[in-house]
Design a protein around this motif. Structure first.
Motif, mmCIF file in Angstrom:
data_model
loop_
_atom_site.group_PDB
_atom_site.id
_atom_site.type_symbol
_atom_site.label_atom_id
_atom_site.label_comp_id
_atom_site.label_asym_id
_atom_site.label_seq_id
_atom_site.Cartn_x
_atom_site.Cartn_y
_atom_site.Cartn_z
ATOM 1 N N UNK A 295 0.834 -1.204 0.000
ATOM 2 C CA UNK A 295 0.000 0.000 0.000
ATOM 3 C C UNK A 295 0.863 1.245 0.000
ATOM 4 N N UNK A 296 0.354 2.283 -0.662
ATOM 5 C CA UNK A 296 1.014 3.589 -0.623
ATOM 6 C C UNK A 296 0.393 4.509 0.413
ATOM 7 N N UNK A 297 -0.516 3.990 1.212
ATOM 8 C CA UNK A 297 -1.137 4.817 2.249
ATOM 9 C C UNK A 297 -0.953 4.242 3.649
ATOM 10 N N UNK A 298 -0.715 2.934 3.748
ATOM 11 C CA UNK A 298 -0.716 2.262 5.043
ATOM 12 C C UNK A 298 0.515 2.552 5.886
ATOM 13 N N UNK A 299 1.618 2.938 5.249
ATOM 14 C CA UNK A 299 2.871 3.100 5.991
ATOM 15 C C UNK A 299 3.438 4.519 5.934
ATOM 16 N N UNK A 300 2.669 5.454 5.397
ATOM 17 C CA UNK A 300 3.198 6.807 5.213
ATOM 18 C C UNK A 300 3.437 7.527 6.532
ATOM 19 N N UNK A 301 2.760 7.081 7.602
ATOM 20 C CA UNK A 301 2.968 7.715 8.906
ATOM 21 C C UNK A 301 4.161 7.126 9.654
ATOM 22 N N UNK A 302 4.749 6.062 9.115
ATOM 23 C CA UNK A 302 5.928 5.463 9.752
ATOM 24 C C UNK A 302 7.137 6.374 9.557
ATOM 25 N N UNK A 303 8.130 6.286 10.439
ATOM 26 C CA UNK A 303 9.334 7.096 10.268
ATOM 27 C C UNK A 303 9.953 6.873 8.891
ATOM 28 N N UNK A 304 10.477 7.925 8.319
ATOM 29 C CA UNK A 304 11.077 7.849 7.001
ATOM 30 C C UNK A 304 12.127 6.733 6.962
ATOM 31 N N UNK A 305 12.070 5.937 5.923
ATOM 32 C CA UNK A 305 13.036 4.860 5.750
ATOM 33 C C UNK A 305 12.620 3.528 6.342
ATOM 34 N N UNK A 306 11.494 3.506 7.050
ATOM 35 C CA UNK A 306 11.042 2.252 7.667
ATOM 36 C C UNK A 306 10.884 1.147 6.627
ATOM 37 N N UNK A 307 10.347 1.502 5.468
ATOM 38 C CA UNK A 307 10.044 0.516 4.430
ATOM 39 C C UNK A 307 11.091 0.481 3.325
ATOM 40 N N UNK A 308 12.148 1.237 3.455
ATOM 41 C CA UNK A 308 13.137 1.352 2.383
ATOM 42 C C UNK A 308 13.709 -0.014 2.007
ATOM 43 N N UNK A 309 13.575 -0.380 0.742
ATOM 44 C CA UNK A 309 14.113 -1.641 0.254
ATOM 45 C C UNK A 309 13.194 -2.831 0.392
ATOM 46 N N UNK A 310 12.070 -2.659 1.075
ATOM 47 C CA UNK A 310 11.125 -3.768 1.242
ATOM 48 C C UNK A 310 10.501 -4.107 -0.104
ATOM 49 N N UNK A 311 10.379 -5.394 -0.396
ATOM 50 C CA UNK A 311 9.799 -5.827 -1.666
ATOM 51 C C UNK A 311 8.501 -6.582 -1.413
ATOM 52 N N UNK A 312 7.622 -6.544 -2.416
ATOM 53 C CA UNK A 312 6.361 -7.252 -2.293
ATOM 54 C C UNK A 312 5.814 -7.660 -3.644
ATOM 55 N N UNK A 313 4.956 -8.666 -3.641
ATOM 56 C CA UNK A 313 4.368 -9.193 -4.868
ATOM 57 C C UNK A 313 2.906 -8.790 -4.986
ATOM 58 N N UNK A 314 2.470 -8.569 -6.218
ATOM 59 C CA UNK A 314 1.067 -8.300 -6.502
ATOM 60 C C UNK A 314 0.692 -8.946 -7.825
ATOM 61 N N UNK A 315 -0.386 -9.731 -7.845
ATOM 62 C CA UNK A 315 -0.847 -10.287 -9.116
ATOM 63 C C UNK A 315 -1.270 -9.181 -10.068
ATOM 64 N N UNK A 316 -1.112 -9.422 -11.347
ATOM 65 C CA UNK A 316 -1.578 -8.477 -12.352
ATOM 66 C C UNK A 316 -0.451 -7.731 -13.018
ATOM 67 N N UNK A 317 -0.658 -7.424 -14.285
ATOM 68 C CA UNK A 317 0.300 -6.614 -15.020
ATOM 69 C C UNK A 317 0.306 -5.205 -14.448
#
Length: 443
Positions: A295-317
């Motif tokens: 999500x681009x909304x679920x983690x925006x309140x986390x400290x900057x860099x919390x998600x940096x480099x995290x990868x994830x999969x999503x079905x669909x082109x």
């Protein structure tokens, strides 16, 4: 003047627009072997339902295609609601601008699916059936869909999910009336497991939502990772309604895995907070996520860099820029695009199947969905494909989400899994695909 009917409650506050960050995106295209029985008399039937004596008798429709949506406006997947409603609305707009189906505008009724913590989906389904819908697009959650599928199919109505990924639906009793544009979990789980191993992690911890979606994905990730030489040293299937996740995370910490796979929904934000609190940060352990929590909304309140480099999969082109622009024409506040293309394709395919059948009843639509998805002249969009149908041509609808190409179980036989990466701003950008992986899954 064409009128489109609505029955939708307003969404929560609009999302904050994502920043453009150059990120690496991997897309895996996975071809499936047909998982249904080969000799079914109804091309939309699953292997368990192809000869069901309880299948509803064929009835003619009333001449007006009526589609209901059962998508999340509230609950743990509410952040996915806007792009899915947007995809359905865009398809409906284009269909009606092209003259509608069977010479009449398509009517749409929108409802909330909620999540498994409420009875909203059942109530919404009752409302849609009372409105005499021919097809229902939804739900997003596999568990929610499973809770209402019997009610929908008993009524002779098509259920078409743009986001269900549970493997259960491949063989579920559905009277040949259930379809989906999202591929089964075994594809996403396989791609994610391969990704974890290929990036050098030989020890893996899994934190998974305790439901059909979470358990199914966790099972496949475990199987694939272990087949690739890694060890799943700890797996925790957690209660998403838990007050906190400290004990769950502590079990992962005790095994100190190199990779941590997070499989869940909105509650993942709380899990992430606990991971950071206990020192299992993404710069010390490789985190991986899935479509339910990317999500681009679920983690925006986390400290900057919390998600940096995290990868994830999503079905669909990946949704191309041109399609995203079209989605913004029906909802200018969109910042998430997940399953928007699959929703667009679901509505378009339902409309094309009704045109091919020259009838809007659920049974007639189901009988033509496989046919319009493959084997004919390739076409894109409702107008182009409908013009071919009206000229007596067989068609092969090429979707925005991918080729679709249904097998006899109502699953897409060709699928695309994208791998996306977060930046330091705790957002990801699905702008580019840099490599492709292919594979086959036997049913």
């Amino acid at each position: 003047m064409i009128r489109v009917f609505r029955a939708r409650a307003p969404f929560a506050a609009p999302f904050t627009a994502p920043l453009a960050v150059p990120l690496t995106v991997t897309v895996a295209c996975v071809a499936l072997v047909a998982c249904g029985s080969g000799g079914t008399t109804n091309p939309g039937a699953t292997s368990s339902a192809s000869a069901s004596p309880s299948a509803p008798a064929a009835q003619r429709g009333d001449g007006t295609l009526t589609i209901g949506t059962l998508l999340p406006q509230t609950g743990s997947l509410a952040y996915l609601g806007p792009p899915m409603f947007g995809g359905a609305d865009l398809a409906l707009k284009e269909i009606n601008e092209a003259g509608g189906v069977l010479g009449k505008p398509v009517v749409e009724h929108d409802t909330d699916s909620g999540d498994t913590s409420t009875n909203i989906a059942s109530q919404s389904t009752d409302k849609l059936l009372a409105q005499k819908v021919d097809a229902i697009v939804g739900a997003a959650s596999s568990s929610v869909s499973e809770s209402v599928i019997d009610k929908i199919t008993r009524a002779g109505v098509v259920q078409f999910s743009p986001a269900n990924t549970s493997d259960k639906f491949t063989t579920i009793e559905d009277k040949g009336l259930y379809f989906r544009t999202a591929p089964p979990d075994r594809l996403q789980g396989r791609v994610l497991g391969d990704l974890v191993v290929s990036e050098g992690s030989d020890t893996v911890g899994i934190l998974a939502l305790q439901d059909a979606y979470g358990s199914g994905l966790a099972d496949q990730v475990t199987q694939t990772a272990e087949a690739g030489g890694a060890s799943v040293v700890e797996r925790v299937d957690y209660d998403p309604k838990a007050a906190d996740f400290s004990a769950d995370v502590a079990k992962i910490k005790a095994k100190n895995p190199k990779a941590i796979v997070l499989i869940g929904f909105e509650e993942t934000a709380k899990v992430v907070q606990e991971l950071v609190k206990q020192g299992l940060t993404s710069d010390k352990h490789k985190w991986y996520m899935v479509d339910g929590n990317m999500s681009n909304s679920n983690f925006v309140q986390s400290p900057k860099g919390t998600m940096d480099g995290v990868k994830g999969t999503m079905p669909g082109a990946e949704a191309p820029a041109a399609f995203q622009k079209r989605l913004l024409s029906v909802n200018p506040e969109l910042t998430e695009y997940t399953y928007g293309a699959e929703s667009y394709d679901a509505v378009t395919l339902i409309a094309l199947a009704a045109e091919a059948a020259k009838d809007d009843s659920g049974a007639s639509i189901a009988a033509k969905l496989v046919e319009v998805s493959k084997g004919g002249e390739k076409c894109k969009g409702f107008k182009e494909c409908a013009d071919l149908l009206r000229a007596g041509q067989d068609i092969d609808y090429e979707g925005v989400s991918g080729p679709v190409d249904f097998n006899d179980a109502g699953d897409p036989s060709v699928a695309t899994i994208g791998v996306y990466q977060y930046g330091a701003d705790n957002r990801f950008n699905a702008a580019k695909a840099v490599e492709y992986r292919t594979g086959k899954i036997a049913g």
